[in-house]
Design an enzyme around this catalytic site. Sequence first.
Site, PDB file in Angstrom:
ATOM      1  N   TYR A  37       0.863  -1.198   0.000  1.00 40.12           N
ATOM      2  CA  TYR A  37       0.000   0.000   0.000  1.00 40.12           C
ATOM      3  C   TYR A  37       0.897   1.246   0.000  1.00 40.12           C
ATOM      4  O   TYR A  37       0.690   2.177  -0.777  1.00 40.12           O
ATOM      5  CB  TYR A  37      -0.899  -0.029   1.244  1.00 40.12           C
ATOM      6  CG  TYR A  37      -1.822   1.168   1.391  1.00 40.12           C
ATOM      7  CD1 TYR A  37      -3.060   1.205   0.759  1.00 40.12           C
ATOM      8  CD2 TYR A  37      -1.461   2.262   2.180  1.00 40.12           C
ATOM      9  CE1 TYR A  37      -3.916   2.292   0.906  1.00 40.12           C
ATOM     10  CE2 TYR A  37      -2.304   3.358   2.340  1.00 40.12           C
ATOM     11  CZ  TYR A  37      -3.529   3.365   1.694  1.00 40.12           C
ATOM     12  OH  TYR A  37      -4.372   4.453   1.842  1.00 40.12           O
ATOM     13  N   ASP A  49     -11.721   9.070   8.825  1.00 37.36           N
ATOM     14  CA  ASP A  49     -12.797   8.192   9.289  1.00 37.36           C
ATOM     15  C   ASP A  49     -13.700   7.785   8.125  1.00 37.36           C
ATOM     16  O   ASP A  49     -14.632   8.495   7.770  1.00 37.36           O
ATOM     17  CB  ASP A  49     -13.597   8.926  10.367  1.00 37.36           C
ATOM     18  CG  ASP A  49     -14.417   7.955  11.182  1.00 37.36           C
ATOM     19  OD1 ASP A  49     -14.182   6.737  11.060  1.00 37.36           O
ATOM     20  OD2 ASP A  49     -15.290   8.410  11.927  1.00 37.36           O
TER      21      ASP A  49
HETATM   22  N1  LIG Z   1      -9.350   6.288   5.014  1.00 36.04           N
HETATM   23  C1  LIG Z   1      -8.122   6.679   5.265  1.00 36.04           C
HETATM   24  O1  LIG Z   1      -7.672   6.751   6.409  1.00 36.04           O
HETATM   25  C2  LIG Z   1      -7.247   7.106   4.134  1.00 36.04           C
HETATM   26  C3  LIG Z   1      -7.559   6.854   2.804  1.00 36.04           C
HETATM   27  N2  LIG Z   1      -6.694   7.287   1.823  1.00 36.04           N
HETATM   28  C4  LIG Z   1      -6.990   7.053   0.420  1.00 36.04           C
HETATM   29  O2  LIG Z   1      -8.174   7.728   0.068  1.00 36.04           O
HETATM   30  C5  LIG Z   1      -8.829   7.043  -0.995  1.00 36.04           C
HETATM   31  C6  LIG Z   1     -10.267   6.769  -0.601  1.00 36.04           C
HETATM   32  O3  LIG Z   1     -10.267   5.967   0.537  1.00 36.04           O
HETATM   33  P1  LIG Z   1     -11.518   5.824   1.520  1.00 36.04           P
HETATM   34  O4  LIG Z   1     -12.551   6.801   1.181  1.00 36.04           O
HETATM   35  O5  LIG Z   1     -10.977   5.747   2.881  1.00 36.04           O
HETATM   36  O6  LIG Z   1     -11.986   4.356   1.092  1.00 36.04           O
HETATM   37  P2  LIG Z   1     -13.414   3.699   0.930  1.00 36.04           P
HETATM   38  O7  LIG Z   1     -13.219   2.234   0.890  1.00 36.04           O
HETATM   39  O8  LIG Z   1     -14.356   4.259   1.927  1.00 36.04           O
HETATM   40  O9  LIG Z   1     -13.821   4.200  -0.531  1.00 36.04           O
HETATM   41  C7  LIG Z   1     -13.102   3.786  -1.659  1.00 36.04           C
HETATM   42  C8  LIG Z   1     -14.052   3.707  -2.831  1.00 36.04           C
HETATM   43  O10 LIG Z   1     -13.305   3.233  -3.964  1.00 36.04           O
HETATM   44  C9  LIG Z   1     -14.080   2.239  -4.606  1.00 36.04           C
HETATM   45  N3  LIG Z   1     -13.212   1.296  -5.319  1.00 36.04           N
HETATM   46  C10 LIG Z   1     -12.401   0.360  -4.807  1.00 36.04           C
HETATM   47  N4  LIG Z   1     -11.827  -0.351  -5.792  1.00 36.04           N
HETATM   48  C11 LIG Z   1     -12.296   0.151  -6.955  1.00 36.04           C
HETATM   49  C12 LIG Z   1     -12.083  -0.176  -8.314  1.00 36.04           C
HETATM   50  N5  LIG Z   1     -11.289  -1.180  -8.696  1.00 36.04           N
HETATM   51  N6  LIG Z   1     -12.722   0.546  -9.258  1.00 36.04           N
HETATM   52  C13 LIG Z   1     -13.549   1.554  -8.903  1.00 36.04           C
HETATM   53  N7  LIG Z   1     -13.804   1.896  -7.636  1.00 36.04           N
HETATM   54  C14 LIG Z   1     -13.179   1.204  -6.666  1.00 36.04           C
HETATM   55  C15 LIG Z   1     -14.851   1.538  -3.495  1.00 36.04           C
HETATM   56  O11 LIG Z   1     -15.977   0.846  -3.988  1.00 36.04           O
HETATM   57  C16 LIG Z   1     -15.202   2.719  -2.609  1.00 36.04           C
HETATM   58  O12 LIG Z   1     -16.420   3.301  -2.962  1.00 36.04           O
HETATM   59  C17 LIG Z   1      -8.008   5.780  -1.242  1.00 36.04           C
HETATM   60  O13 LIG Z   1      -7.149   6.010  -2.325  1.00 36.04           O
HETATM   61  C18 LIG Z   1      -7.233   5.606   0.060  1.00 36.04           C
HETATM   62  O14 LIG Z   1      -6.039   4.909  -0.153  1.00 36.04           O
HETATM   63  C19 LIG Z   1      -5.565   7.960   2.103  1.00 36.04           C
HETATM   64  C20 LIG Z   1      -5.231   8.228   3.377  1.00 36.04           C
HETATM   65  C21 LIG Z   1      -6.039   7.820   4.506  1.00 36.04           C
HETATM   66  C1  LIG Z   2       0.986   7.458   8.754  1.00 31.28           C
HETATM   67  C2  LIG Z   2       0.335   6.597   7.753  1.00 31.28           C
HETATM   68  C3  LIG Z   2      -1.037   7.095   7.447  1.00 31.28           C
HETATM   69  C4  LIG Z   2      -1.705   6.149   6.513  1.00 31.28           C
HETATM   70  C5  LIG Z   2      -3.014   6.654   6.143  1.00 31.28           C
HETATM   71  C6  LIG Z   2      -3.694   5.705   5.225  1.00 31.28           C
HETATM   72  O1  LIG Z   2      -3.561   5.801   4.024  1.00 31.28           O
HETATM   73  C7  LIG Z   2      -4.461   4.688   5.849  1.00 31.28           C
HETATM   74  C8  LIG Z   2      -5.109   3.878   5.102  1.00 31.28           C
HETATM   75  C9  LIG Z   2      -5.726   2.737   5.695  1.00 31.28           C
HETATM   76  C10 LIG Z   2      -7.048   2.898   6.150  1.00 31.28           C
HETATM   77  C11 LIG Z   2      -7.739   1.739   5.911  1.00 31.28           C
HETATM   78  C12 LIG Z   2      -6.997   0.903   5.085  1.00 31.28           C
HETATM   79  O2  LIG Z   2      -7.318  -0.185   4.649  1.00 31.28           O
HETATM   80  C13 LIG Z   2      -5.793   1.621   4.677  1.00 31.28           C
HETATM   81  C14 LIG Z   2      -4.568   0.811   4.674  1.00 31.28           C
HETATM   82  C15 LIG Z   2      -4.485  -0.100   5.832  1.00 31.28           C
HETATM   83  C16 LIG Z   2      -3.378  -1.076   5.657  1.00 31.28           C
HETATM   84  C17 LIG Z   2      -3.342  -2.062   6.763  1.00 31.28           C
HETATM   85  C18 LIG Z   2      -4.183  -3.234   6.464  1.00 31.28           C
HETATM   86  C19 LIG Z   2      -4.166  -4.154   7.601  1.00 31.28           C
HETATM   87  C20 LIG Z   2      -4.920  -5.392   7.250  1.00 31.28           C
HETATM   88  O3  LIG Z   2      -5.335  -5.584   6.120  1.00 31.28           O
HETATM   89  O4  LIG Z   2      -5.078  -6.208   8.156  1.00 31.28           O
END
Ligand SMILES: NC(=O)C1=CN([C@@H]2O[C@H](COP(=O)(O)OP(=O)(O)OC[C@H]3O[C@@H](n4cnc5c(N)ncnc54)[C@H](O)[C@@H]3O)[C@@H](O)[C@H]2O)C=CC1
Ligand SMILES: CCCCCC(=O)/C=C/[C@H]1C=CC(=O)[C@@H]1CCCCCCC(=O)O
Length: 263
Positions: A151, A186
Amino acid sequence: MELQGKVALVTGAVQGIGKAIAEILLKNGAKVSLLDINVPTGEVTKAAFEQIYGAENILFLPCDVTSENQLKDCFCKTLEKFQRLDIVCNNAGISDRENWEKCLSVNLVSVIKGTYLGIQHMSKETGGKGGVIVNIASMAGLIPFYLDPVYAASKYGVVGFTTSLSLTCLEKHGVRLQVLCPGFVDTPLLRGLKSEKASEQKEWFKKMVARFGLQTTSQIAEGFLQLVMDHTRNGSLLKASETGKLEYEDLPALVLPENPKST
Ligand SMILES: NC(=O)C1=CN([C@@H]2O[C@H](COP(=O)(O)OP(=O)(O)OC[C@H]3O[C@@H](n4cnc5c(N)ncnc54)[C@H](O)[C@@H]3O)[C@@H](O)[C@H]2O)C=CC1
Ligand SMILES: CCCCCC(=O)/C=C/[C@H]1C=CC(=O)[C@@H]1CCCCCCC(=O)O
């Protein structure tokens, strides 16, 4: 950038961060194409948005971003419906430790493809009006992330790709490229991590959240808006800071050749 009447395409747009980004665009008068692999949730989000922002401003397109044909088709359908494209947000992302190649494919390869498609359709060189692309990376693209090294690799890749291409893309195509690096946010993706069984991981997670805070999707959407609106910025990296706020990371100033080869 004035958003009224502008058209945006957002991937992973039906929940979490992508949904908040789509909503802030709609609130500010843009029309939005929502791409997502999750069709049931997509239908719910689309219906909810239509009630508030009007069906004429919203398009929901089922799409697996790892399929180049599906992604290409969604860009074409967006242009067919709205007749223009100004903003692209490559947001869809996953963590999948069992299938790490899929993680790279969704988080990095598809972001690269989405960026090239965005440039192709918005480029001033080919008759477009220019625009802006915001790629969603993570703090795991700037600092090591022991829970999921692949990741982290995907997110380091997004940061490297976006900031490198931004050095030439604006001049050649009139398209600004920006990258957003949230900390912990969140969302449904994060809730999976919070319910980890191993106590070692829970402890680590608690410590990291104590350090970087737990941001809301609206805070991330506000950061996204800054990156879109501020014309003076290109190749900017906006990241979660230890104060819990978003702040710009200054990248080293780079010297380019006079006529750099560009994509
Ligand atoms: N939640 C967190 O703490 C953090 C998230 N991110 C990034 O932010 C972005 C959004 O994450 P979240 O909103 O937390 O995730 P989430 O799981 O709530 O939303 C992700 C969305 O992407 C869609 N998705 C997944 N695979 C797909 C595919 N192959 N084709 C089309 N759509 C697809 C899912 O159906 C979902 O609606 C991601 O790139 C994640 O890595 C970055 C930092 C922190
Ligand atoms: C300081 C690092 C901040 C990282 C922020 C971020 O991108 C977090 C993303 C995670 C939130 C939900 C996830 O699935 C993302 C990655 C988590 C990886 C760990 C997976 C652990 C497991 O699959 O058991």
